[in-house]
Design a protein around this motif. Sequence first.
Motif, short mmCIF file in Angstrom:
data_model
loop_
_atom_site.label_atom_id
_atom_site.label_comp_id
_atom_site.label_asym_id
_atom_site.label_seq_id
_atom_site.Cartn_x
_atom_site.Cartn_y
_atom_site.Cartn_z
N VAL A 43 0.83 -1.21 0.00
CA VAL A 43 0.00 0.00 0.00
C VAL A 43 0.86 1.26 0.00
O VAL A 43 1.83 1.36 0.75
CB VAL A 43 -0.93 0.03 1.23
CG1 VAL A 43 -1.74 1.31 1.30
CG2 VAL A 43 -1.85 -1.19 1.24
N TRP A 52 -5.29 6.21 -1.16
CA TRP A 52 -4.32 5.12 -1.13
C TRP A 52 -4.46 4.26 -2.37
O TRP A 52 -5.48 4.28 -3.05
CB TRP A 52 -4.49 4.28 0.14
CG TRP A 52 -5.85 3.68 0.31
CD1 TRP A 52 -6.94 4.28 0.87
CD2 TRP A 52 -6.28 2.39 -0.13
NE1 TRP A 52 -8.02 3.43 0.83
CE2 TRP A 52 -7.65 2.26 0.23
CE3 TRP A 52 -5.65 1.33 -0.77
CZ2 TRP A 52 -8.38 1.11 -0.04
CZ3 TRP A 52 -6.37 0.18 -1.03
CH2 TRP A 52 -7.72 0.08 -0.67
N ILE A 107 -8.20 2.16 4.56
CA ILE A 107 -7.50 1.22 3.68
C ILE A 107 -8.19 -0.14 3.78
O ILE A 107 -8.46 -0.63 4.88
CB ILE A 107 -6.01 1.10 4.07
CG1 ILE A 107 -5.32 2.46 3.87
CG2 ILE A 107 -5.32 0.00 3.25
CD1 ILE A 107 -3.92 2.52 4.43
#
Length: 180
Positions: A84, A98, A155
Motif C-alpha cells: 500500500v 491510497w 485502507i
Amino acid sequence: MKFLPTPVSGAFVVEVDARSDDRGMFARTFDARTFADRGLVPVYPQCNVSRNHRRGTLRGMHYQAQPRPEVKLVRATRGRVFDVALDLRPDSPSYLRWASVELDAASCNAFYIPAGCAHGFLTLEDECELFYQMSEAYVPELARGVRWDDPAFSIAWPFTPSVISERDAALESYSQEASV
C-alpha cells in the motif's frame, strides 16, 4: 517495462517484460534511463531487505519527513504481499488516497512509491521477502508513520494482521499538523 498508474498521483505498478524459455525466465527489473525518461527517480543510493516469517505480518505505514522524503521502489523477492501507498502530500491531487498492489515474487512486479507517501504491506503467505530501493538514506530523526487502520484513510486490507510490531501498533492517527 510497463508503468501502470494507480489512484495515487505519481505511484506506479511496474511490470516487467519477461522472456521465458527452457532455461527459465529473464527480465530487466530496473533501468535508470527508462525511469528518468518518465520523470521518475533514477538513482537509489540505499537498498533494504525485509524478511517476514508469518502470513499476516503487517509493516507500516512508514515514511520519511522533510527535508529528506524518500521515493521507494519495492519488489517481493519471495512470496506475496498486499502493498500500500498512502498519499500524505497536502498539495497532491490524490491527497489522503491510497493505492494497493499485490506484489508477487513470481511476477517480478514492483511498486514505485513517490516521496511524501507512507508505505506499508501485509504478508499474504509465510516466508515473504521484500527488496526496497530507496532514493534517500534513512535518517532516524525523520522517520514517521501513521496507523495502518486509521479511519481517515479506510485502507481495505484483505484481512486483519496477526503480527505487528509494538512501534507500528502504537503509531498515532493522522492529523494534518503531523503531515509531511
